[in-house]
Design a protein around this motif. Structure first.
Motif, mmCIF file in Angstrom:
data_model
loop_
_atom_site.group_PDB
_atom_site.id
_atom_site.type_symbol
_atom_site.label_atom_id
_atom_site.label_comp_id
_atom_site.label_asym_id
_atom_site.label_seq_id
_atom_site.Cartn_x
_atom_site.Cartn_y
_atom_site.Cartn_z
ATOM 1 N N VAL A 1 -8.145 -0.984 4.870
ATOM 2 C CA VAL A 1 -7.358 -1.103 3.631
ATOM 3 C C VAL A 1 -6.553 0.189 3.437
ATOM 4 C CG1 VAL A 1 -7.457 -1.431 1.116
ATOM 5 C CG2 VAL A 1 -9.113 -2.605 2.594
ATOM 6 N N ASP A 2 -5.279 0.038 3.155
ATOM 7 C CA ASP A 2 -4.396 1.178 2.918
ATOM 8 C C ASP A 2 -4.510 1.543 1.424
ATOM 9 O OD1 ASP A 2 -2.274 2.875 2.579
ATOM 10 O OD2 ASP A 2 -0.778 1.585 3.569
ATOM 11 N N VAL A 3 -5.259 2.619 1.129
ATOM 12 C CA VAL A 3 -5.471 3.007 -0.272
ATOM 13 C C VAL A 3 -4.436 4.060 -0.646
ATOM 14 C CG1 VAL A 3 -7.129 3.921 -1.946
ATOM 15 C CG2 VAL A 3 -7.955 2.614 0.023
ATOM 16 N N ARG A 4 -3.633 3.770 -1.658
ATOM 17 C CA ARG A 4 -2.607 4.751 -2.066
ATOM 18 C C ARG A 4 -2.764 5.098 -3.542
ATOM 19 N NH1 ARG A 4 3.020 3.112 0.994
ATOM 20 N NH2 ARG A 4 2.012 2.314 2.858
ATOM 21 N N HIS A 5 -2.895 6.402 -3.803
ATOM 22 C CA HIS A 5 -2.987 6.875 -5.181
ATOM 23 C C HIS A 5 -1.586 7.182 -5.709
ATOM 24 C CE1 HIS A 5 -7.254 7.124 -4.530
ATOM 25 N NE2 HIS A 5 -7.087 7.943 -3.521
ATOM 26 N N GLN A 6 -1.501 7.328 -7.019
ATOM 27 C CA GLN A 6 -0.237 7.668 -7.695
ATOM 28 C C GLN A 6 0.928 6.791 -7.227
ATOM 29 O OE1 GLN A 6 -0.627 11.983 -6.898
ATOM 30 N NE2 GLN A 6 -0.480 12.181 -9.118
ATOM 31 N N VAL B 1 -3.269 -8.886 9.306
ATOM 32 C CA VAL B 1 -3.289 -9.100 7.854
ATOM 33 C C VAL B 1 -3.598 -7.747 7.238
ATOM 34 C CG1 VAL B 1 -4.375 -10.301 5.924
ATOM 35 C CG2 VAL B 1 -4.120 -11.468 8.116
ATOM 36 N N ARG B 2 -2.684 -7.241 6.419
ATOM 37 C CA ARG B 2 -2.869 -5.901 5.850
ATOM 38 C C ARG B 2 -3.161 -5.987 4.370
ATOM 39 N NH1 ARG B 2 2.463 -3.077 6.904
ATOM 40 N NH2 ARG B 2 1.552 -1.489 5.593
ATOM 41 N N TRP B 3 -4.140 -5.188 3.940
ATOM 42 C CA TRP B 3 -4.459 -5.107 2.508
ATOM 43 C C TRP B 3 -4.119 -3.717 2.019
ATOM 44 C CZ3 TRP B 3 -6.063 -8.993 -0.707
ATOM 45 C CH2 TRP B 3 -6.368 -10.212 -0.077
ATOM 46 N N LEU B 4 -3.430 -3.637 0.908
ATOM 47 C CA LEU B 4 -3.157 -2.346 0.268
ATOM 48 C C LEU B 4 -3.846 -2.337 -1.085
ATOM 49 C CD1 LEU B 4 -0.390 -2.843 2.038
ATOM 50 C CD2 LEU B 4 0.457 -0.996 0.602
ATOM 51 N N LEU B 5 -4.396 -1.204 -1.467
ATOM 52 C CA LEU B 5 -4.944 -1.048 -2.826
ATOM 53 C C LEU B 5 -4.204 0.134 -3.429
ATOM 54 C CD1 LEU B 5 -7.051 -1.658 -5.055
ATOM 55 C CD2 LEU B 5 -8.593 -0.063 -3.910
ATOM 56 N N ASP C 1 -2.842 2.414 -6.946
ATOM 57 C CA ASP C 1 -3.148 2.719 -8.349
ATOM 58 C C ASP C 1 -2.331 3.938 -8.739
ATOM 59 O OD1 ASP C 1 -5.853 2.063 -10.310
ATOM 60 O OD2 ASP C 1 -4.602 3.815 -10.773
ATOM 61 N N HIS C 2 -1.859 3.965 -9.999
ATOM 62 C CA HIS C 2 -1.041 5.132 -10.359
ATOM 63 C C HIS C 2 -1.897 6.360 -10.661
ATOM 64 C CE1 HIS C 2 -1.983 4.271 -14.450
ATOM 65 N NE2 HIS C 2 -1.397 3.108 -14.409
ATOM 66 N N SER C 3 -3.237 6.189 -10.728
ATOM 67 C CA SER C 3 -4.067 7.375 -10.988
ATOM 68 C C SER C 3 -4.431 8.045 -9.659
ATOM 69 C CB SER C 3 -5.323 6.993 -11.761
ATOM 70 O OG SER C 3 -6.243 6.422 -10.865
ATOM 71 N N GLN C 4 -5.236 9.113 -9.766
ATOM 72 C CA GLN C 4 -5.588 9.920 -8.596
ATOM 73 C C GLN C 4 -6.807 9.390 -7.867
ATOM 74 O OE1 GLN C 4 -4.590 12.096 -6.738
ATOM 75 N NE2 GLN C 4 -3.665 13.880 -7.682
ATOM 76 N N SER C 5 -7.600 8.525 -8.557
ATOM 77 C CA SER C 5 -8.884 8.178 -7.965
ATOM 78 C C SER C 5 -9.157 6.682 -8.069
ATOM 79 C CB SER C 5 -9.991 8.954 -8.674
ATOM 80 O OG SER C 5 -9.852 8.778 -10.065
ATOM 81 N N VAL C 6 -10.181 6.261 -7.349
ATOM 82 C CA VAL C 6 -10.627 4.869 -7.364
ATOM 83 C C VAL C 6 -11.849 4.793 -8.272
ATOM 84 C CG1 VAL C 6 -11.864 3.241 -5.855
ATOM 85 C CG2 VAL C 6 -9.676 4.187 -5.134
ATOM 86 N N MET C 7 -11.881 3.843 -9.162
ATOM 87 C CA MET C 7 -12.995 3.638 -10.101
ATOM 88 C C MET C 7 -13.490 4.951 -10.728
ATOM 89 S SD MET C 7 -15.212 0.685 -8.203
ATOM 90 C CE MET C 7 -15.569 1.624 -6.750
#
Ligand SMILES: Cc1cc2nc3c(=O)[nH]c(=O)nc-3n(C[C@H](O)[C@H](O)[C@H](O)COP(=O)(O)OP(=O)(O)OC[C@H]3O[C@@H](n4cnc5c(N)ncnc54)[C@H](O)[C@@H]3O)c2cc1C
Length: 431
Positions: free
Chosen positions: A228-233, A196-200, A202-208
């Motif tokens: 969790v696969d975190v992808r910016h931009q 089970v894969r989770w991606l987070l 966001d179109h910005s550069q950072s988290v919160m």
């Protein structure tokens, strides 16, 4: 209504409207004014606990405060305000029993915001929102249903099941962190499920970004440790049934999109024909609308000047529960002042910071500007919610839920909800 009594009407029973109605109930005598609360639900939703509801750590009723039994002095009208006649001073309401017109002497608007969606192909038909109890419960059911269906297949290893959380503000980040922990803990019970894969994304550069770089990075480290696969931009380009194309070109099969990409102005505000800032109704520092002494507004629906910032900067309060739950009582006191012919007081609140529960021992918080992570942040986060939750019963239910949730989450779902009730583009617009 007693003869000669004023009619005070509050629209919306979230943080702003509920706390305003509570102050009005406590301070206004029946001979002075009637109090009517127009609400599209029969409970006040404590939204910051929605991730806990989605993972099943707490009962949904711990995050929903009943209106009728806790605001006995008010009449609660179940319905959706559709417009306001500022000349006649009456609110139009669509109620389950038909249209109503409710006259007022003083009106407080607190309808909050709605999920901000964009014109992305497939989004309206497929993306789940995360701002209502129905959405949180539907997401939980969807996750369990996908895992159970994959486990029932007799040809392992099944292809991965994907969940894409869009928006790395505090709501999306908490959700991805808590849900990925839930599915990690559930997987040993379902031997036929591959991954089970989770991606987070966001179109910005950072988290919160509101928490600053250091705490944002702590949260990213924890998320990545949980897989969790975190992808910016990055955002969503299109959703075509279960296949989702990201703006970086990746196509992900068998994916569910959860849309946490911000809040837009409540559509009721634009029907008034009054000045707005970013769609929020312009109010003066005393929370009344300039040139409309009968009309007040608070919370995510109002552009309240932030008195803790230099006046010249023209800053408005951020759309947070922290502000809404203080603006509500402040507006209620000013309505009472106007009824009693006294002076109004300006709203002023210095931000106390943010608390973010990442599940398990994970948390980040910035109380009064002090960056915390791990157990100290966890203690502040839980302590703050217990303090801010209305009623002793809800505090106790939340505390018991957290104590029992431990490492073994429940994996039961009821299958009572369907996708229509949880779509980001629709959920908040139905009664
Ligand atoms: C998942 C999540 C986590 C969050 N976490 C935090 C946090 O940790 N800290 C924080 O400070 N903030 C947090 N927030 C933001 C916070 O919940 C909002 O800023 C706050 O709820 C705004 O309060 P409000 O009274 O303006 O609106 P709301 O609380 O949204 O209440 C508005 C109410 O009015 C109802 N309504 C809408 N339109 C109408 C209408 N036309 N007629 C009648 N009723 C209507 C709505 O259904 C709702 O019940 C979070 C939000 C989410 C979604």
């Amino acid at each position: 209504v007693e003869e000669g009594a004023f009619r005070v009407v509050v629209v919306g029973a979230g943080f702003g409207g509920y706390y305003a109605a509570r102050t009005l109930c406590r301070k206004l005598d029946e001979s002075e004014a009637s109090i009517t609360l127009v609400s599209d639900s029969d409970g006040m939703l404590y939204q910051p606990l929605l991730p806990d509801v989605a993972v099943g750590a707490i009962d949904p009723r711990a995050a929903n405060v009943p209106l009728n039994s806790t605001l006995r002095r008010a009449s609660v009208v179940r319905g959706r305000a559709t417009g306001v006649d500022l000349e006649v001073r009456a609110v139009d309401v669509a109620s389950p029993s038909g249209p109503l017109t409710i006259p007022y002497d003083y009106l407080l608007l607190a309808p909050g915001g709605v999920t901000r969606t964009f014109d992305i192909p497939g989004l309206a038909e497929h993306a789940i929102g995360f701002k209502t109890t129905a959405e949180a419960l539907y997401l939980r059911e969807r996750v369990l249903a996908r895992i159970e269906a994959a486990n029932a297949s007799d040809s392992p290893p099944a292809a991965p099941i994907n969940f894409i959380v869009v928006g790395a503000g505090y709501a999306g980040t908490e959700l991805a962190a808590q849900m990925s922990r839930l599915t990690d803990h559930l997987l040993p019970t379902f031997p036929n499920v591959g991954e089970v894969r989770w991606l987070l994304i966001d179109h910005s550069q950072s988290v919160m970004p509101e928490l600053g770089h250091w705490l944002g990075e702590r949260a990213v480290t924890l998320l990545r440790r949980r897989g969790v696969d975190v992808r910016h931009q990055t955002s969503i380009a299109r959703i075509d049934g279960g296949a989702v194309e990201l703006t970086d070109g990746t196509v992900i099969q068998d994916a569910t999109v959860i849309w946490c990409a911000g809040v837009a102005a409540n559509p009721l505000i634009s029907t008034l024909g009054l000045p707005v800032t970013k769609g929020r109704l312009v109010v003066s520092p005393t929370l009344d609308v300039p040139d409309h002494p009968s009309l007040f507004a608070v919370g995510d629906a109002a552009a309240v000047p932030d008195a803790s910032q230099p006046a010249a900067a023209g800053a408005i309060c951020p759309p947070t529960a922290q502000h809404a739950m203080r603006q509500g009582p402040a507006a209620a006191r000013n309505i009472i002042a106007r009824i009693r012919g006294r002076d109004l007081r300006a709203y002023r609140h210095r931000d106390l910071g943010l608390v973010v529960d990442l599940g398990g021992a994970g948390a980040v918080a910035k109380p009064l500007g002090i960056p915390l992570s791990g157990w100290p942040a966890k203690a502040v986060t839980r302590g703050y919610h217990v303090y801010a939750l209305p009623t002793a019963r809800r505090r106790l239910t939340a505390l018991t839920g957290w104590a029992l949730a431990g490492r073994r989450p429940d994996d039961v779902s009821f299958g009572l909800l369907d996708l229509e009730q949880a779509l980001a583009a629709r959920s908040e617009h139905s009664l």
